[in-house]
Design a protein around this motif. Structure first.
Motif, PDB file in Angstrom:
ATOM      1  N   LEU A 120       0.892  -1.412  -0.076  1.00  0.00           N
ATOM      2  CA  LEU A 120       0.072  -0.127   0.084  1.00  0.00           C
ATOM      3  C   LEU A 120       0.783   1.066  -0.073  1.00  0.00           C
ATOM      4  CD1 LEU A 120      -2.828   1.291   0.256  1.00  0.00           C
ATOM      5  CD2 LEU A 120      -2.490   1.480   2.663  1.00  0.00           C
ATOM      6  N   ILE A 121       1.849   1.383   0.837  1.00  0.00           N
ATOM      7  CA  ILE A 121       2.905   2.353   1.001  1.00  0.00           C
ATOM      8  C   ILE A 121       3.344   2.439  -0.454  1.00  0.00           C
ATOM      9  CG2 ILE A 121       5.021   3.027   1.781  1.00  0.00           C
ATOM     10  CD1 ILE A 121       4.443   1.726   4.398  1.00  0.00           C
ATOM     11  N   LYS A 122       3.749   1.490  -1.600  1.00  0.00           N
ATOM     12  CA  LYS A 122       4.421   1.576  -2.476  1.00  0.00           C
ATOM     13  C   LYS A 122       3.522   2.306  -3.422  1.00  0.00           C
ATOM     14  CE  LYS A 122       8.396   0.093  -1.108  1.00  0.00           C
ATOM     15  NZ  LYS A 122       9.540   1.233  -0.980  1.00  0.00           N
ATOM     16  N   GLU A 123       2.153   1.634  -3.342  1.00  0.00           N
ATOM     17  CA  GLU A 123       1.177   2.141  -4.412  1.00  0.00           C
ATOM     18  C   GLU A 123       0.808   3.585  -4.295  1.00  0.00           C
ATOM     19  OE1 GLU A 123      -1.128  -2.186  -4.443  1.00  0.00           O
ATOM     20  OE2 GLU A 123      -2.077  -0.668  -3.481  1.00  0.00           O
ATOM     21  N   LYS A 124       0.965   3.893  -3.135  1.00  0.00           N
ATOM     22  CA  LYS A 124       0.550   5.420  -2.957  1.00  0.00           C
ATOM     23  C   LYS A 124       1.832   6.327  -3.036  1.00  0.00           C
ATOM     24  CE  LYS A 124      -3.389   5.021   0.038  1.00  0.00           C
ATOM     25  NZ  LYS A 124      -4.121   5.639   1.568  1.00  0.00           N
ATOM     26  N   SER A 125       2.840   5.635  -3.682  1.00  0.00           N
ATOM     27  CA  SER A 125       4.112   6.525  -3.903  1.00  0.00           C
ATOM     28  C   SER A 125       4.832   7.305  -2.924  1.00  0.00           C
ATOM     29  CB  SER A 125       3.895   7.155  -5.212  1.00  0.00           C
ATOM     30  OG  SER A 125       3.342   6.960  -6.292  1.00  0.00           O
ATOM     31  N   GLN A 126       4.542   6.710  -1.627  1.00  0.00           N
ATOM     32  CA  GLN A 126       5.101   7.170  -0.222  1.00  0.00           C
ATOM     33  C   GLN A 126       6.581   6.711  -0.464  1.00  0.00           C
ATOM     34  OE1 GLN A 126       1.616   6.270   2.265  1.00  0.00           O
ATOM     35  NE2 GLN A 126       1.913   8.142   2.831  1.00  0.00           N
ATOM     36  N   ASN A 127       7.571   7.442  -0.645  1.00  0.00           N
ATOM     37  CA  ASN A 127       8.885   7.106  -0.352  1.00  0.00           C
ATOM     38  C   ASN A 127       9.481   6.879   0.697  1.00  0.00           C
ATOM     39  OD1 ASN A 127      11.234   6.235  -1.630  1.00  0.00           O
ATOM     40  ND2 ASN A 127      11.961   8.081  -2.090  1.00  0.00           N
ATOM     41  N   ILE A 128       8.812   6.158   1.602  1.00  0.00           N
ATOM     42  CA  ILE A 128       9.281   5.781   3.137  1.00  0.00           C
ATOM     43  C   ILE A 128       9.922   4.551   3.109  1.00  0.00           C
ATOM     44  CG2 ILE A 128       8.397   5.661   5.330  1.00  0.00           C
ATOM     45  CD1 ILE A 128       5.852   7.104   4.618  1.00  0.00           C
ATOM     46  N   PRO A 129      10.961   4.598   3.638  1.00  0.00           N
ATOM     47  CA  PRO A 129      11.954   3.073   3.674  1.00  0.00           C
ATOM     48  C   PRO A 129      11.054   2.275   4.816  1.00  0.00           C
ATOM     49  CG  PRO A 129      13.380   4.914   3.869  1.00  0.00           C
ATOM     50  CD  PRO A 129      11.983   5.584   4.031  1.00  0.00           C
ATOM     51  N   VAL A 130      11.084   0.947   4.641  1.00  0.00           N
ATOM     52  CA  VAL A 130      10.204   0.239   5.658  1.00  0.00           C
ATOM     53  C   VAL A 130      11.116  -0.969   5.912  1.00  0.00           C
ATOM     54  CG1 VAL A 130       8.209  -1.378   5.891  1.00  0.00           C
ATOM     55  CG2 VAL A 130       7.842   0.432   4.457  1.00  0.00           C
ATOM     56  N   ILE A 131      11.430  -0.992   7.160  1.00  0.00           N
ATOM     57  CA  ILE A 131      12.183  -2.084   7.827  1.00  0.00           C
ATOM     58  C   ILE A 131      11.376  -3.147   8.607  1.00  0.00           C
ATOM     59  CG2 ILE A 131      14.113  -2.807   9.605  1.00  0.00           C
ATOM     60  CD1 ILE A 131      15.366   0.172   8.966  1.00  0.00           C
ATOM     61  N   PHE A 132      11.305  -4.194   8.167  1.00  0.00           N
ATOM     62  CA  PHE A 132      10.472  -5.655   8.837  1.00  0.00           C
ATOM     63  C   PHE A 132      11.191  -5.905  10.044  1.00  0.00           C
ATOM     64  CE2 PHE A 132       8.206  -5.665   4.870  1.00  0.00           C
ATOM     65  CZ  PHE A 132       6.702  -5.751   5.264  1.00  0.00           C
ATOM     66  N   LEU A 133      10.285  -6.222  10.901  1.00  0.00           N
ATOM     67  CA  LEU A 133      10.756  -6.888  12.213  1.00  0.00           C
ATOM     68  C   LEU A 133       9.876  -8.103  12.706  1.00  0.00           C
ATOM     69  CD1 LEU A 133      10.539  -3.580  14.710  1.00  0.00           C
ATOM     70  CD2 LEU A 133      12.528  -4.354  13.316  1.00  0.00           C
ATOM     71  N   THR A 134      10.747  -9.021  12.708  1.00  0.00           N
ATOM     72  CA  THR A 134      10.164 -10.349  13.090  1.00  0.00           C
ATOM     73  C   THR A 134      10.584 -11.157  14.146  1.00  0.00           C
ATOM     74  OG1 THR A 134       9.768 -12.520  12.035  1.00  0.00           O
ATOM     75  CG2 THR A 134      11.868 -11.492  11.549  1.00  0.00           C
ATOM     76  N   GLY A 135       9.852 -12.104  14.846  1.00  0.00           N
ATOM     77  CA  GLY A 135      10.146 -12.587  15.989  1.00  0.00           C
ATOM     78  C   GLY A 135      11.087 -13.962  15.722  1.00  0.00           C
ATOM     79  N   GLN A 136      11.005 -14.425  14.612  1.00  0.00           N
ATOM     80  CA  GLN A 136      11.744 -15.576  14.267  1.00  0.00           C
ATOM     81  C   GLN A 136      12.363 -15.315  12.851  1.00  0.00           C
ATOM     82  OE1 GLN A 136       9.458 -19.027  14.564  1.00  0.00           O
ATOM     83  NE2 GLN A 136       9.456 -19.117  16.758  1.00  0.00           N
ATOM     84  N   GLY A 137      13.680 -15.711  12.609  1.00  0.00           N
ATOM     85  CA  GLY A 137      14.480 -15.579  11.349  1.00  0.00           C
ATOM     86  C   GLY A 137      13.771 -16.727  10.229  1.00  0.00           C
ATOM     87  N   ASP A 138      13.573 -16.136   9.045  1.00  0.00           N
ATOM     88  CA  ASP A 138      13.007 -17.017   8.258  1.00  0.00           C
ATOM     89  C   ASP A 138      13.648 -16.626   6.810  1.00  0.00           C
ATOM     90  OD1 ASP A 138      11.473 -18.418   5.904  1.00  0.00           O
ATOM     91  OD2 ASP A 138       9.719 -18.598   7.219  1.00  0.00           O
ATOM     92  N   GLN A 139      14.576 -17.359   6.137  1.00  0.00           N
ATOM     93  CA  GLN A 139      15.306 -17.039   4.997  1.00  0.00           C
ATOM     94  C   GLN A 139      14.224 -16.547   3.710  1.00  0.00           C
ATOM     95  OE1 GLN A 139      18.343 -16.269   5.126  1.00  0.00           O
ATOM     96  NE2 GLN A 139      18.808 -15.792   3.136  1.00  0.00           N
ATOM     97  N   GLU A 140      13.325 -17.677   3.614  1.00  0.00           N
ATOM     98  CA  GLU A 140      12.410 -17.540   2.530  1.00  0.00           C
ATOM     99  C   GLU A 140      11.520 -16.179   2.517  1.00  0.00           C
ATOM    100  OE1 GLU A 140      11.723 -22.181   1.416  1.00  0.00           O
ATOM    101  OE2 GLU A 140      10.196 -21.143   1.801  1.00  0.00           O
ATOM    102  N   LYS A 141      10.998 -16.014   3.743  1.00  0.00           N
ATOM    103  CA  LYS A 141      10.132 -14.803   4.119  1.00  0.00           C
ATOM    104  C   LYS A 141      11.095 -13.457   4.053  1.00  0.00           C
ATOM    105  CE  LYS A 141       6.647 -14.515   5.151  1.00  0.00           C
ATOM    106  NZ  LYS A 141       5.348 -14.529   4.467  1.00  0.00           N
ATOM    107  N   ALA A 142      12.349 -13.579   4.426  1.00  0.00           N
ATOM    108  CA  ALA A 142      13.163 -12.394   4.256  1.00  0.00           C
ATOM    109  C   ALA A 142      13.497 -12.057   2.682  1.00  0.00           C
ATOM    110  CB  ALA A 142      14.662 -12.794   4.770  1.00  0.00           C
TER     111      ALA A 142
END
Length: 641
Positions: A75-97
């Motif tokens: 949604l952020i990308k579609e609205k052309s909002q140039n905001i960097p997004v950093i994901f936080l996760t409880g467990q590491g998942d290489q495929e999800k990364a």
């Protein structure tokens, strides 16, 4: 980049404890900035915040209730909002990364491993990359604007060359120039040669409102004073470009310019047969209109083309070819087409597009050259004590005859039997010289004005293309190299490892992966500071590279972790020999900011094909071997098997 400024952060996480932790890490990691933090537990809350506020960074929990945060990122990308997004996760998942990074996330961090340094570094890198992209976009917009003007010049010149009727040719050219230059009015005035009071006749006029350039029944005669440009007449008559601006104490605008509400007017003299003939006026209703030097140079050149349209009839076909050909080409194709048709249009025996490598030392490279009716290969050269040195100093260089007498030490001129030379610098959007166009002939040159007219047009276009090329290289380098050490990053490392494994499989060759970690590096950062730590990383990188063959690769994949690809080895002992060499090379103390620092390494080694035949497996097993080396006492290496 952030120091001393406000940092606006949006945290989207359904766990209040995690929000509190992030807030504390940000407070400590950006102690020199004002951190403004908004937080919400849901995507809906995040949408409301994003509609009302602008943020520097968004920290987004991968798991928000029953859904993940990827739709919010989209949604952020579609609205052309140039905001960097950093994901936080409880467990590491290489495929999800991999999935979130492909979706456009700036980074992917595991909550259990969050630290002040790790989070602040990730945010700084994300904002730095965002700023770099914005600067690139600004540069691209500037290049697009210049390209539009250059394309307009090409189209206008095309009209001048191809339309037989003089009035129609000039009218259409003026209309195209007005649109391309993004002005409100464009005019051609002829100077009334025999009038007692300096006066001029309006011959052609185009305005945004009319959309069509008129020339019939105009011939409005006005004095320069009535137009409010009497102060501009002397420099115009001396063939100087001038700008008239509406301001207190000035008579400008007057006459038709006042009627059309023109507040800024670029006046470009038209010179025919070395005499002032009249001027082209490019008018804007914006009083703060900025006429960039590049724009002035481009417009000045096309006005010279207007003035010489009849005189240059014999050169129509050649010039038409170069305009049409270069307007649709980019990269090496553009440069090669340009030199070939410059030589044909002028005409001369040799033509070159040269790029600066080191401006202060006059080191250059020929990107494209035409000599003896054929292309020549790329090569580097020293432009000092050559006519190119004049051009690199920012001058238009012209030697119509006896060139070798002016530069007796230039052996290249003797080889080419060059008699004459002309050169024009190429500028980037910041007006820095990044190259030059040069033409040489074995006969004298006679038409200086026409030569520079053509060279200046295409020097501007070549400068834009050179800058685009440099920007592409810089962005590609940023994407594949570590900004601190200049070494390949994880992406480039993985690509090279995949290529090495594929080649090894075809040729039945062994290779080794060495996973390297600094012993006690955290303590150095904690006691001496991150600046010293960064300098130490650079110094260690240099020593590591000194131990390698040209075909080997060393990459920094994060923190104090380095990996090395050793292709074409005969046996495991080859990898062991290199590992020993690395250990011995690093042991001597480093002097960093008057601090004597001793450093050791722990190295884990995996081999292909014995330990695996995929990059992921080899890297994992080298990492396992690294921990064996750590457990064995450090300052050593261990094989996986």
């Amino acid at each position: 980049m952030i120091q001393g400024k406000q940092l606006k952060v949006l945290v989207v996480d359904d766990d209040d404890d995690d929000i509190f932790l992030v807030k504390e890490l940000l407070r400590e990691g950006f102690s020199d900035s004002i951190v403004s933090l908004d937080s919400t537990h849901s995507s809906q809350g995040a949408k409301k915040y994003l509609e009302k506020n602008q943020y520097d960074i968004c920290l987004l929990d991968l798991r928000l209730g029953e859904t993940d945060g990827i739709p919010l990122l989209q949604l952020i990308k579609e609205k052309s909002q140039n905001i960097p997004v950093i994901f936080l996760t409880g467990q590491g998942d290489q495929e999800k990364a991999v999935e979130v990074m492909k979706a456009g996330a700036a980074d992917y961090l595991i909550k259990s491993r969050l630290s002040v340094d790790g989070l602040s570094r990730s945010i700084r890198n994300a904002i730095k990359l965002k700023n770099a992209k914005e600067e690139k976009n600004k540069a691209e917009e500037a290049l697009k604007a210049q390209d539009r003007l250059l394309n307009g010049v090409s189209k206008a010149t095309h009209r001048l060359l191809t339309i037989q009727d003089y009035n129609n040719a000039l009218a259409q050219a003026l209309e195209i120039l007005g649109v391309a230059a993004n002005v409100d009015g464009a005019f051609i005035f002829t100077h009334a040669q025999n009038a007692g009071t300096p006066s001029c006749d309006l011959e052609f006029a185009w305005t945004v409102e009319s959309g069509i350039a008129n020339y019939e029944k105009l011939h409005v005669c006005s004095s320069y004073e009535e137009l409010g440009i009497e102060e501009n007449f002397p420099p115009l008559k001396n063939n100087q470009l001038v700008i008239a601006i509406e301001q207190r104490g000035s008579n400008f605008p007057g006459g038709i310019f006042k009627k059309l509400k023109i507040s800024s007017l670029l006046l470009i003299p038209i010179v025919i047969n070395s005499q002032y003939w009249g001027f082209v006026g490019m008018g804007s209703k914006q009083i703060d209109k900025i006429w960039l030097p590049n724009e002035q140079a481009i417009l000045e050149t096309v006005v010279a083309s207007i003035g010489g349209v009849i005189k240059r009839n014999s050169d129509e076909e050649a010039f038409h070819q170069i305009v049409e050909g270069t307007s649709s080409r980019v990269g090496d194709e553009f440069f090669k087409y340009l030199v070939r048709h410059l030589a044909k249009a002028l005409p001369v025996k040799n033509a070159y597009v040269n790029e600066t490598l080191n401006l202060k030392e006059f080191q250059c490279s020929i990107l494209a050259g035409w000599a003896d009716n054929d292309f020549i290969g790329k090569k580097s050269f020293d432009a000092s004590d050559t006519p190119g040195e004049e051009v690199l100093a920012g001058m238009l260089a012209y030697h119509p005859n006896k060139l070798r007498e002016a530069y007796p030490n230039d052996r290249g001129l003797a080889e080419l039997q060059a008699v004459s030379f002309a050169g024009v610098p190429c500028f980037d959007s910041k007006f820095k010289i990044i190259g030059f166009l040069s033409v040489l002939d074995d006969k004298p040159m006679h038409d200086k004005k026409r030569t520079f007219s053509i060279l200046k047009i295409f020097a501007a276009r070549a400068g834009a293309e050179l800058e685009r090329k440099k920007t592409e290289i810089a962005m590609r380098n940023m994407a594949y190299h570590d900004s601190l050490t200049g070494l390949p990053n994880r992406i480039l490392f993985n690509d090279r490892l995949e290529m090495t494994l594929a080649k090894g499989k075809r040729n039945k060759q062994k290779c080794a992966v060495l996973f390297i970690d600094f012993d006690g590096f955290k303590n150095i950062n904690d006691t001496l500071g991150h600046d010293v730590g960064d300098l130490l990383l650079g110094a260690v990188s240099a020593r590591l590279k000194s131990c390698l063959r040209e075909e080997d690769t060393v990459a920094r994949i994060g923190g104090d972790e380095f990996v090395l690809i050793l292709p074409r080895i005969s046996n495991r002992e080859d990898a062991g020999v290199l590992a020993n060499k690395l250990l011995e090379t690093i042991r001597p103390a480093f002097m960093i900011d008057d601090n004597e620092i001793k450093m050791t390494l722990s190295i884990g080694i995996s081999l292909s094909p014995e330990d695996g035949d995929s990059a992921k497996i080899l890297l994992k097993k080298a990492d396992d071997a690294l921990y064996k080396a750590k457990n064995k006492g450090r300052d050593c290496y261990q094989f996986y098997n």
